[in-house]
Motif scaffolding. Sequence first.
Motif, PDB file in Angstrom:
ATOM      1  N   PHE A   1      -2.714   8.952  -7.423  1.00 25.18           N
ATOM      2  CA  PHE A   1      -2.536   8.843  -8.866  1.00 25.18           C
ATOM      3  C   PHE A   1      -1.720   7.613  -9.230  1.00 25.18           C
ATOM      4  O   PHE A   1      -1.872   7.051 -10.304  1.00 25.18           O
ATOM      5  N   HIS A   2      -0.831   7.185  -8.328  1.00 29.73           N
ATOM      6  CA  HIS A   2       0.031   6.040  -8.601  1.00 29.73           C
ATOM      7  C   HIS A   2      -0.446   4.806  -7.840  1.00 29.73           C
ATOM      8  O   HIS A   2      -0.667   4.859  -6.636  1.00 29.73           O
ATOM      9  N   ARG A   3      -0.552   3.705  -8.563  1.00 30.53           N
ATOM     10  CA  ARG A   3      -0.973   2.438  -7.957  1.00 30.53           C
ATOM     11  C   ARG A   3       0.201   1.512  -7.689  1.00 30.53           C
ATOM     12  O   ARG A   3       0.085   0.586  -6.889  1.00 30.53           O
ATOM     13  N   TRP A   4       1.326   1.757  -8.390  1.00 29.61           N
ATOM     14  CA  TRP A   4       2.436   0.819  -8.358  1.00 29.61           C
ATOM     15  C   TRP A   4       3.750   1.535  -8.042  1.00 29.61           C
ATOM     16  O   TRP A   4       3.824   2.767  -8.042  1.00 29.61           O
ATOM     17  N   ILE A   5       4.796   0.740  -7.807  1.00 34.13           N
ATOM     18  CA  ILE A   5       6.149   1.296  -7.774  1.00 34.13           C
ATOM     19  C   ILE A   5       6.395   2.014  -9.098  1.00 34.13           C
ATOM     20  O   ILE A   5       6.013   1.519 -10.168  1.00 34.13           O
ATOM     21  N   ILE A   6       7.043   3.169  -9.034  1.00 32.99           N
ATOM     22  CA  ILE A   6       7.308   3.917 -10.258  1.00 32.99           C
ATOM     23  C   ILE A   6       8.812   3.994 -10.510  1.00 32.99           C
ATOM     24  O   ILE A   6       9.626   3.831  -9.603  1.00 32.99           O
ATOM     25  N   TYR A   7       9.154   4.263 -11.752  1.00 31.59           N
ATOM     26  CA  TYR A   7      10.549   4.111 -12.179  1.00 31.59           C
ATOM     27  C   TYR A   7      11.556   4.965 -11.406  1.00 31.59           C
ATOM     28  O   TYR A   7      12.683   4.492 -11.182  1.00 31.59           O
ATOM     29  N   PRO A   8      11.259   6.212 -10.981  1.00 32.69           N
ATOM     30  CA  PRO A   8      12.297   6.932 -10.216  1.00 32.69           C
ATOM     31  C   PRO A   8      12.654   6.229  -8.913  1.00 32.69           C
ATOM     32  O   PRO A   8      13.814   6.295  -8.469  1.00 32.69           O
TER      33      PRO A   8
END
Length: 389
Positions: free
Chosen positions: A76-83
């Motif tokens: 679901f995630h393609r990139w670094i995420i904020y947490p």
Amino acid sequence: MFARRNAGVIATLISSVAMLAGCSTASDAPQRASDPAVATKSYFSNWPEGADPAIVGRRIANNFAARGFDFQVNSFHRWIIYPEVCAWYGALQVAQITEDQGLQQQLIGKFDQFRTPDGARRLSPRSHVDYRITGVVPLEIYLINGDPSYLMLGRDFADKQWESTTPDGITTEARYWSDDLYMLPVLQVQAYRATRDAKYLDRVSMTMVAYLDKLQQPNGLFLHSPDSPFYWGRGNGWVAAGMAEVLSVLPPEHPHYNRILQGYKLMMAGLLKYQSADGLWLQLIDQPDFWPETSGSAMFAFALVEGVKRGWLEASAYGPAARKAWLGLVPYVDAAANVRETVVGTNKASKEVGPDLDVQKKFYFDRPRKTGDLHGQSPMLWTAAALLR
């Protein structure tokens, strides 16, 4: 590497000392509520076994250093995420303050993959606060090792955030959600720390004042949203932490300083009324039938510690609360340095379950809790760093 702080950081320290010295003589500068050195000795030392912030902080930082990234296991995630950014930021601070160079090198090395053409595609180009915040990490690395390539990358995130603005000069990424009051400020604050360019202070202070005027309630707290009129813990936590970050760099003579300090003090006074006997705050802050939640509590602990140590708050009133919060949180850190009882990501209730307020309240109560969620790991790291500074 610890010794090779760049000239910008030295200038920051010199400027801070000068600013503090000037506070006692400038007629329009707010007076310190307490002596930070005395407050630190009185409330932030002599920790019981297992509660030393240096030990707790390094454990949680090592926990993060050993993790992979969410995009490696979650399609679901393609990139670094904020947490991940928030935890990384805190871990780097803990490693630097404790002079753990092995941990520091490991944390900096985690960024190497994103400096390659393939890895750079994992740095989101989206104009969204949850992704722009990525720039905080290279800016923190620059503040440690002085490598200008990290400065260029981090500053690019900060400047692109302001490429499109509203008529009043605020980035169009602003959503007027409580979360924004950490995501937006911390990036611009970091850009200021790295460059000493006052434009970043003007951006962040203007934004903070606009949000305070629009969202803060008379009791000092913040609704999750006007159509979800509940005092959600972590939503308020983002605000508290963001104000502490801004006040840590904003000179008292800045035209927006007094307004932000006023909002911060009003919020801290409001929070003090709802702290539980165990030191934590609840998932919905003012609802006694709710359960203690660690991410919001740790964010409040960070904001309180900063306020007491920097003299924004009266130590005798807020020092015990800050200490109690930290001591209340430490037992939630398990043997693997994972923080328990952290609520998962939470949208505003109105968007998830509709306008009925009873149904909304149940939505907040029923939110899943997770052990080791980075929303909880991150503010424990920030608080450990604040206690150690």
